[in-house]
Motif scaffolding. Structure first.
Motif, PDB file in Angstrom:
ATOM      1  N   TRP A  97       1.181  -1.407  -0.149  1.00  0.00           N
ATOM      2  CA  TRP A  97       0.182  -0.199  -0.162  1.00  0.00           C
ATOM      3  C   TRP A  97       1.083   1.404   0.117  1.00  0.00           C
ATOM      4  CZ3 TRP A  97      -2.497  -2.940   4.323  1.00  0.00           C
ATOM      5  CH2 TRP A  97      -3.554  -2.979   4.120  1.00  0.00           C
ATOM      6  N   ARG A  98       0.369   2.253  -0.653  1.00  0.00           N
ATOM      7  CA  ARG A  98       1.089   4.033  -0.643  1.00  0.00           C
ATOM      8  C   ARG A  98      -0.250   4.796  -0.471  1.00  0.00           C
ATOM      9  NH1 ARG A  98       4.515   1.069   0.582  1.00  0.00           N
ATOM     10  NH2 ARG A  98       6.701   0.922  -0.577  1.00  0.00           N
ATOM     11  N   ASN A  99       0.591   6.054   0.115  1.00  0.00           N
ATOM     12  CA  ASN A  99      -0.441   6.964  -0.215  1.00  0.00           C
ATOM     13  C   ASN A  99      -1.974   6.196   0.666  1.00  0.00           C
ATOM     14  OD1 ASN A  99       1.237   8.869  -1.222  1.00  0.00           O
ATOM     15  ND2 ASN A  99       0.215   7.625  -3.449  1.00  0.00           N
ATOM     16  N   LEU A 100      -1.797   6.046   2.376  1.00  0.00           N
ATOM     17  CA  LEU A 100      -2.610   5.173   2.785  1.00  0.00           C
ATOM     18  C   LEU A 100      -3.710   6.796   3.801  1.00  0.00           C
ATOM     19  CD1 LEU A 100      -1.075   2.834   4.827  1.00  0.00           C
ATOM     20  CD2 LEU A 100      -2.608   2.061   3.308  1.00  0.00           C
ATOM     21  N   ALA A 101      -4.581   6.582   3.533  1.00  0.00           N
ATOM     22  CA  ALA A 101      -5.531   7.922   4.105  1.00  0.00           C
ATOM     23  C   ALA A 101      -5.300   7.185   5.909  1.00  0.00           C
ATOM     24  CB  ALA A 101      -6.653   7.493   3.577  1.00  0.00           C
ATOM     25  N   ASP A 102      -5.135   8.215   6.219  1.00  0.00           N
ATOM     26  CA  ASP A 102      -5.318   8.610   8.383  1.00  0.00           C
ATOM     27  C   ASP A 102      -6.883   7.921   8.593  1.00  0.00           C
ATOM     28  OD1 ASP A 102      -4.464   8.465  10.778  1.00  0.00           O
ATOM     29  OD2 ASP A 102      -5.381  10.917  10.748  1.00  0.00           O
TER      30      ASP A 102
END
Length: 317
Positions: A161-166
């Motif tokens: 996963w990349r650029n995970l949402a908080d």
């Protein structure tokens, strides 16, 4: 904060304001000195319990919070020898420990994983993750099946996963798996911050949370699985959850840099952030801090639920 607590706080604030008004207001023609103001304030002393381990007050120079390795190295380069980590002792249930309480290890690890038992076929797993208001973070994930007789594990699926949402559920999708025993693992973090939300009240009997190969007593990571096209929450979010960070421990990094760090009992921002779970106060009501009226002191931030403030001088703490 309830209305009664708000009125009490206002009373303290108004009392302080009246003190300074009396010293510096129109009725006093002389400008008060810092010494006068200091003498008017309550005297604050370090608790005698800590005297033997304190060599010299204010001996450390540093920053309020830790950060990535690059930032810590920059702090060190400008002369810092200490940094606050914001870490506090979190009570964890442990029937074999004194008072039935243990502790969560310091943040940071090589891998985090959750063991679970699937009752129905499933084709996706979603852990509840936190990135602490950042959007540049990611990690690798892996799904293992465990042989119930031998305990041996087989890698079934993996991804990145990349650029995970908080504060969201990240979805790992794979081929449909049969009912059985599994382990879902997070590893290889990148970016600013990756944490997995964990429950502290041991809500899931068919599995458990792990840091590397070591179990985290009383904890289960929050997650859901997808079965027959529907998401099913296995360990649902709770007000008593907290995060377990994925990645190198800040304490290990600071040790390598020759810097000191802080780790607190109680709360590091009393009473704005109360992180102790409610089951702890139900089991140990004497651990509640009381105000001058003998009532528990409540506190909480905009991002957390209102809870009791712990008394760090109570025997159980």
């Amino acid at each position: 904060m309830n209305m009664q607590g708000l009125i009490r706080n206002l009373g303290v604030g108004l009392g302080t304001a009246m003190l300074f008004f009396g010293l510096a207001g129109p009725g006093n023609t002389d400008t008060p000195s810092l010494e006068t103001l200091g003498n008017a304030a309550p005297r604050v002393l370090l608790h005698t319990e800590y005297h033997p381990i304190v060599e010299r007050p204010l001996q450390y120079v540093g920053f309020s919070f830790d950060g990535p390795v690059e930032e810590l190295e920059a702090m060190k380069s400008v002369g810092a020898n200490a940094v606050g980590t914001g870490g506090i002792w979190q009570p964890v249930p442990d029937a074999e420990a004194p008072d039935g309480l243990s502790f969560a290890p310091p943040p940071g690890t090589a891998a985090l994983s959750q063991r679970f038992t699937a009752e129905q076929p499933f084709d996706a797993f979603a852990p509840h993750l936190a990135t602490m208001f950042t959007s540049d973070s990611g990690c690798a994930w892996r799904l293992y099946r465990q042989d119930e007789e031998t305990g041996e594990e087989t890698l079934l699926a993996e991804g990145v996963w990349r650029n995970l949402a908080d504060n969201s559920f990240a979805e790992a999708v794979f081929e449909t798996q049969a009912p059985g025993s599994y382990r879902f693992e997070l590893d290889d973090p990148v970016g600013s911050h990756v944490s997995w939300w964990a429950r502290q009240d041991d809500p899931y009997e068919a599995g458990g949370a792990y840091r590397d190969a070591e179990p985290l007593p009383g904890r289960d990571f929050q997650f859901r699985i997808r079965s027959e096209g529907e998401w099913v929450e296995i360990v649902a979010p709770s007000d008593d959850h907290d995060v377990v960070r994925l990645g190198p421990s800040p304490f290990g990094i600071l040790e390598n840099l020759g810097m000191k760090a802080s780790y607190q009992l109680g709360n590091w921002n009393n009473p704005g952030f109360n992180y102790y779970p409610m089951w702890f106060f139900e089991a140990h009501p004497e651990a509640k801090a009381l105000d001058q009226y003998g009532e528990p002191i409540l506190g909480g931030s905009l991002l957390e639920r209102e809870s009791f403030t712990p008394n760090i001088e109570s025997a159980v703490i």
